[in-house]
Design a protein around this motif. Structure first.
Motif, PDB file in Angstrom:
ATOM      1  N   ARG A 106       0.817  -1.217   0.000  1.00 16.85           N
ATOM      2  CA  ARG A 106       0.000   0.000   0.000  1.00 16.85           C
ATOM      3  C   ARG A 106       0.851   1.267   0.000  1.00 16.85           C
ATOM      4  O   ARG A 106       0.632   2.185   0.797  1.00 16.85           O
ATOM      5  N   MET A 107       1.853   1.300  -0.897  1.00 15.15           N
ATOM      6  CA  MET A 107       2.635   2.527  -1.048  1.00 15.15           C
ATOM      7  C   MET A 107       1.659   3.640  -1.409  1.00 15.15           C
ATOM      8  O   MET A 107       0.768   3.433  -2.231  1.00 15.15           O
ATOM      9  N   PRO A 108       1.785   4.808  -0.786  1.00 12.11           N
ATOM     10  CA  PRO A 108       0.871   5.905  -1.110  1.00 12.11           C
ATOM     11  C   PRO A 108       0.845   6.162  -2.614  1.00 12.11           C
ATOM     12  O   PRO A 108       1.893   6.268  -3.260  1.00 12.11           O
ATOM     13  N   PHE A 109      -0.350   6.263  -3.154  1.00 12.48           N
ATOM     14  CA  PHE A 109      -0.509   6.305  -4.599  1.00 12.48           C
ATOM     15  C   PHE A 109       0.170   7.517  -5.239  1.00 12.48           C
ATOM     16  O   PHE A 109       0.737   7.409  -6.327  1.00 12.48           O
ATOM     17  N   GLY A 110       0.156   8.667  -4.593  1.00  9.46           N
ATOM     18  CA  GLY A 110       0.804   9.851  -5.156  1.00  9.46           C
ATOM     19  C   GLY A 110       2.299   9.645  -5.351  1.00  9.46           C
ATOM     20  O   GLY A 110       2.853   9.951  -6.410  1.00  9.46           O
ATOM     21  N   ARG A 111       2.959   9.114  -4.332  1.00 10.72           N
ATOM     22  CA  ARG A 111       4.394   8.833  -4.437  1.00 10.72           C
ATOM     23  C   ARG A 111       4.657   7.780  -5.509  1.00 10.72           C
ATOM     24  O   ARG A 111       5.594   7.880  -6.277  1.00 10.72           O
ATOM     25  N   TYR A 112       3.817   6.755  -5.500  1.00  8.97           N
ATOM     26  CA  TYR A 112       3.980   5.684  -6.477  1.00  8.97           C
ATOM     27  C   TYR A 112       3.828   6.222  -7.897  1.00  8.97           C
ATOM     28  O   TYR A 112       4.621   5.891  -8.788  1.00  8.97           O
ATOM     29  N   LEU A 113       2.835   7.064  -8.115  1.00  5.49           N
ATOM     30  CA  LEU A 113       2.559   7.570  -9.453  1.00  5.49           C
ATOM     31  C   LEU A 113       3.706   8.420  -9.988  1.00  5.49           C
ATOM     32  O   LEU A 113       4.088   8.306 -11.160  1.00  5.49           O
ATOM     33  N   VAL A 114       4.297   9.257  -9.139  1.00  4.38           N
ATOM     34  CA  VAL A 114       5.436  10.077  -9.573  1.00  4.38           C
ATOM     35  C   VAL A 114       6.614   9.175  -9.934  1.00  4.38           C
ATOM     36  O   VAL A 114       7.243   9.338 -10.996  1.00  4.38           O
ATOM     37  N   ALA A 115       6.912   8.194  -9.072  1.00  6.91           N
ATOM     38  CA  ALA A 115       8.017   7.271  -9.346  1.00  6.91           C
ATOM     39  C   ALA A 115       7.738   6.449 -10.603  1.00  6.91           C
ATOM     40  O   ALA A 115       8.635   6.221 -11.420  1.00  6.91           O
ATOM     41  N   LEU A 116       6.499   6.032 -10.761  1.00  7.05           N
ATOM     42  CA  LEU A 116       6.105   5.245 -11.930  1.00  7.05           C
ATOM     43  C   LEU A 116       6.267   6.061 -13.209  1.00  7.05           C
ATOM     44  O   LEU A 116       6.769   5.556 -14.212  1.00  7.05           O
ATOM     45  N   PHE A 117       5.864   7.317 -13.178  1.00  3.78           N
ATOM     46  CA  PHE A 117       5.954   8.179 -14.357  1.00  3.78           C
ATOM     47  C   PHE A 117       7.393   8.252 -14.860  1.00  3.78           C
ATOM     48  O   PHE A 117       7.662   8.044 -16.048  1.00  3.78           O
ATOM     49  N   PHE A 118       8.337   8.527 -13.959  1.00  5.44           N
ATOM     50  CA  PHE A 118       9.736   8.627 -14.373  1.00  5.44           C
ATOM     51  C   PHE A 118      10.295   7.264 -14.786  1.00  5.44           C
ATOM     52  O   PHE A 118      11.094   7.177 -15.726  1.00  5.44           O
ATOM     53  N   GLY A 119       9.877   6.214 -14.121  1.00  5.22           N
ATOM     54  CA  GLY A 119      10.303   4.875 -14.520  1.00  5.22           C
ATOM     55  C   GLY A 119       9.812   4.509 -15.915  1.00  5.22           C
ATOM     56  O   GLY A 119      10.549   3.923 -16.715  1.00  5.22           O
ATOM     57  N   CYS A 120       8.579   4.876 -16.226  1.00  2.35           N
ATOM     58  CA  CYS A 120       8.025   4.593 -17.552  1.00  2.35           C
ATOM     59  C   CYS A 120       8.718   5.412 -18.627  1.00  2.35           C
ATOM     60  O   CYS A 120       8.925   4.923 -19.748  1.00  2.35           O
ATOM     61  N   LEU A 121       9.089   6.664 -18.313  1.00  4.82           N
ATOM     62  CA  LEU A 121       9.865   7.463 -19.266  1.00  4.82           C
ATOM     63  C   LEU A 121      11.187   6.778 -19.595  1.00  4.82           C
ATOM     64  O   LEU A 121      11.595   6.696 -20.761  1.00  4.82           O
ATOM     65  N   ILE A 122      11.850   6.268 -18.554  1.00  7.86           N
ATOM     66  CA  ILE A 122      13.129   5.564 -18.744  1.00  7.86           C
ATOM     67  C   ILE A 122      12.924   4.298 -19.562  1.00  7.86           C
ATOM     68  O   ILE A 122      13.653   4.031 -20.519  1.00  7.86           O
ATOM     69  N   TRP A 123      11.926   3.494 -19.188  1.00  9.82           N
ATOM     70  CA  TRP A 123      11.678   2.217 -19.865  1.00  9.82           C
ATOM     71  C   TRP A 123      11.392   2.454 -21.343  1.00  9.82           C
ATOM     72  O   TRP A 123      11.941   1.754 -22.204  1.00  9.82           O
ATOM     73  N   ALA A 124      10.539   3.410 -21.645  1.00 15.76           N
ATOM     74  CA  ALA A 124      10.195   3.678 -23.042  1.00 15.76           C
ATOM     75  C   ALA A 124      11.424   4.142 -23.816  1.00 15.76           C
ATOM     76  O   ALA A 124      11.614   3.743 -24.978  1.00 15.76           O
ATOM     77  N   ALA A 125      12.278   4.954 -23.205  1.00 11.04           N
ATOM     78  CA  ALA A 125      13.486   5.413 -23.887  1.00 11.04           C
ATOM     79  C   ALA A 125      14.424   4.252 -24.178  1.00 11.04           C
ATOM     80  O   ALA A 125      14.961   4.131 -25.287  1.00 11.04           O
ATOM     81  N   VAL A 126      14.615   3.383 -23.195  1.00 15.11           N
ATOM     82  CA  VAL A 126      15.521   2.244 -23.388  1.00 15.11           C
ATOM     83  C   VAL A 126      14.998   1.308 -24.474  1.00 15.11           C
ATOM     84  O   VAL A 126      15.722   0.917 -25.384  1.00 15.11           O
ATOM     85  N   TRP A 127      13.729   0.963 -24.397  1.00 21.94           N
ATOM     86  CA  TRP A 127      13.207  -0.032 -25.339  1.00 21.94           C
ATOM     87  C   TRP A 127      12.957   0.518 -26.728  1.00 21.94           C
ATOM     88  O   TRP A 127      12.949  -0.243 -27.699  1.00 21.94           O
ATOM     89  N   THR A 128      12.749   1.814 -26.871  1.00 21.44           N
ATOM     90  CA  THR A 128      12.559   2.348 -28.224  1.00 21.44           C
ATOM     91  C   THR A 128      13.874   2.717 -28.882  1.00 21.44           C
ATOM     92  O   THR A 128      13.890   3.020 -30.065  1.00 21.44           O
ATOM     93  N   THR A 129      14.981   2.688 -28.158  1.00 22.99           N
ATOM     94  CA  THR A 129      16.285   2.939 -28.764  1.00 22.99           C
ATOM     95  C   THR A 129      17.107   1.649 -28.768  1.00 22.99           C
ATOM     96  O   THR A 129      17.243   1.010 -29.802  1.00 22.99           O
ATOM     97  N   VAL A 130      17.593   1.261 -27.623  1.00 22.31           N
ATOM     98  CA  VAL A 130      18.431   0.067 -27.519  1.00 22.31           C
ATOM     99  C   VAL A 130      17.640  -1.189 -27.916  1.00 22.31           C
ATOM    100  O   VAL A 130      18.148  -2.044 -28.640  1.00 22.31           O
TER     101      VAL A 130
END
Length: 179
Positions: A106-130
């Motif tokens: 039950r990680m607080p959703f606001g904190r989770y969402l911010v961390a998730l947003f930046f993680g998804c930006l990283i994941w999309a960058a890695v998988w669409t390039t490398v």
């Protein structure tokens, strides 16, 4: 002869559209699609973890997670968990476990969402390039030398098996201190 023609066609396609495209779609469209896909998948995993936590209410596992020691540990996870969520997107497979645990604990959703947003930006960058470059390289290797691609896959699988076995053996010999 057909390998050379197929390779020439693939090379021509890459030259016309660029390496970081999918069937001629521009990079930004592929990146946006990858971002949306991983955002939806990670959210589903998080909410699955929340649902599992709710379903275990009143069970022995729930009582352990509500004990005084566990409350301290869960508090640390809530505080330091967001960086773990973001960094988990640099790995293969670990992000699913981290997102599931974030929901379960039950990680607080606001904190989770911010961390998730930046993680998804990283994941999309890695998988669409490398990731895209690796797929193109594998296709070209298959077109030129299929046996070389098979050998490379066997080497990668063997290396992963060796690493996992070594890690499992090392973990089996370490002692775990109680909370």
């Amino acid at each position: 002869m057909t390998n050379a023609l197929t390779l020439a066609a693939a090379t021509d396609d890459a030259a016309r559209h660029g390496v970081f495209t999918l069937n001629g779609f521009p990079f930004w469209a592929v990146y946006a699609a990858a971002f949306c896909l991983v955002m939806a998948r990670a959210q589903a995993t998080y909410w699955l973890g929340r649902g599992v936590a709710r379903g275990l209410g009143g069970s022995r596992v729930a009582s352990v997670l509500e004990g005084p020691r566990a409350v301290v540990v869960v508090g640390r996870i809530h505080r330091w968990g967001p960086p773990a969520v973001t960094l988990s997107f640099l790995t293969v497979g670990v992000q699913t476990v981290v997102n599931l645990c974030a929901g379960y604990l039950r990680m607080p959703f606001g904190r989770y969402l911010v961390a998730l947003f930046f993680g998804c930006l990283i994941w999309a960058a890695v998988w669409t390039t490398v990731g895209t470059a690796a797929v193109y390289a594998a296709i070209w290797l298959f077109l030129l030398h299929p046996a070389a691609l098979a050998a490379a896959l066997v080497l990668v699988a063997g290396g992963a098996w060796w690493w996992l076995r070594r890690r499992r053996d090392r973990l089996a010999t370490t002692t775990v201190e109680p909370l």
